[in-house]
Design a protein around this motif. Sequence first.
Motif, PDB file in Angstrom:
ATOM      1  N   VAL A   5      26.570   3.659  54.008  1.00 48.28           N
ATOM      2  CA  VAL A   5      26.391   3.669  55.456  1.00 48.28           C
ATOM      3  C   VAL A   5      27.270   2.555  56.033  1.00 48.28           C
ATOM      4  CG1 VAL A   5      24.748   3.532  57.363  1.00 48.28           C
ATOM      5  CG2 VAL A   5      24.009   4.447  55.158  1.00 48.28           C
ATOM      6  N   VAL A   7      29.559   1.057  59.752  1.00 46.09           N
ATOM      7  CA  VAL A   7      29.798   1.086  61.195  1.00 46.09           C
ATOM      8  C   VAL A   7      31.303   1.041  61.385  1.00 46.09           C
ATOM      9  CG1 VAL A   7      29.556  -0.189  63.355  1.00 46.09           C
ATOM     10  CG2 VAL A   7      27.604   0.013  61.808  1.00 46.09           C
ATOM     11  N   VAL A  30      28.263   5.282  63.569  1.00 51.18           N
ATOM     12  CA  VAL A  30      27.714   5.110  62.233  1.00 51.18           C
ATOM     13  C   VAL A  30      28.263   6.223  61.345  1.00 51.18           C
ATOM     14  CG1 VAL A  30      25.593   5.073  60.854  1.00 51.18           C
ATOM     15  CG2 VAL A  30      25.641   3.982  63.105  1.00 51.18           C
ATOM     16  N   GLN A  48      24.785  -1.341  64.652  1.00 48.13           N
ATOM     17  CA  GLN A  48      24.207  -2.040  63.497  1.00 48.13           C
ATOM     18  C   GLN A  48      22.711  -1.722  63.371  1.00 48.13           C
ATOM     19  OE1 GLN A  48      26.965  -2.795  61.701  1.00 48.13           O
ATOM     20  NE2 GLN A  48      26.124  -4.783  61.193  1.00 48.13           N
ATOM     21  N   LYS A  51      22.485   1.683  61.919  1.00 47.16           N
ATOM     22  CA  LYS A  51      22.801   1.593  60.482  1.00 47.16           C
ATOM     23  C   LYS A  51      21.578   1.117  59.700  1.00 47.16           C
ATOM     24  CE  LYS A  51      25.607  -0.950  57.154  1.00 47.16           C
ATOM     25  NZ  LYS A  51      26.688  -1.924  56.952  1.00 47.16           N
TER      26      LYS A  51
END
Length: 67
Positions: A5, A7, A30, A48, A51
Amino acid sequence: MQTKVDVAVMIGTGVPASLRALGQNVCWVVLLNGERRGTAFSSREEAQECKAAWLAQLNADIPDSLH
């Protein structure tokens, strides 16, 4: 399989028209295993948080014996 995962930042014409109309020339998205998931965010902090939610969900899906 390990899930990744991330960003990522999008600049200029990569920014959705709805955000560009508001004067936003940059956004964050994301990525789940390199593929965009969900919406574009106007701040890195929002991305964030998203995420972190993905990571929490993915960890919840892993049986305790594999943690």
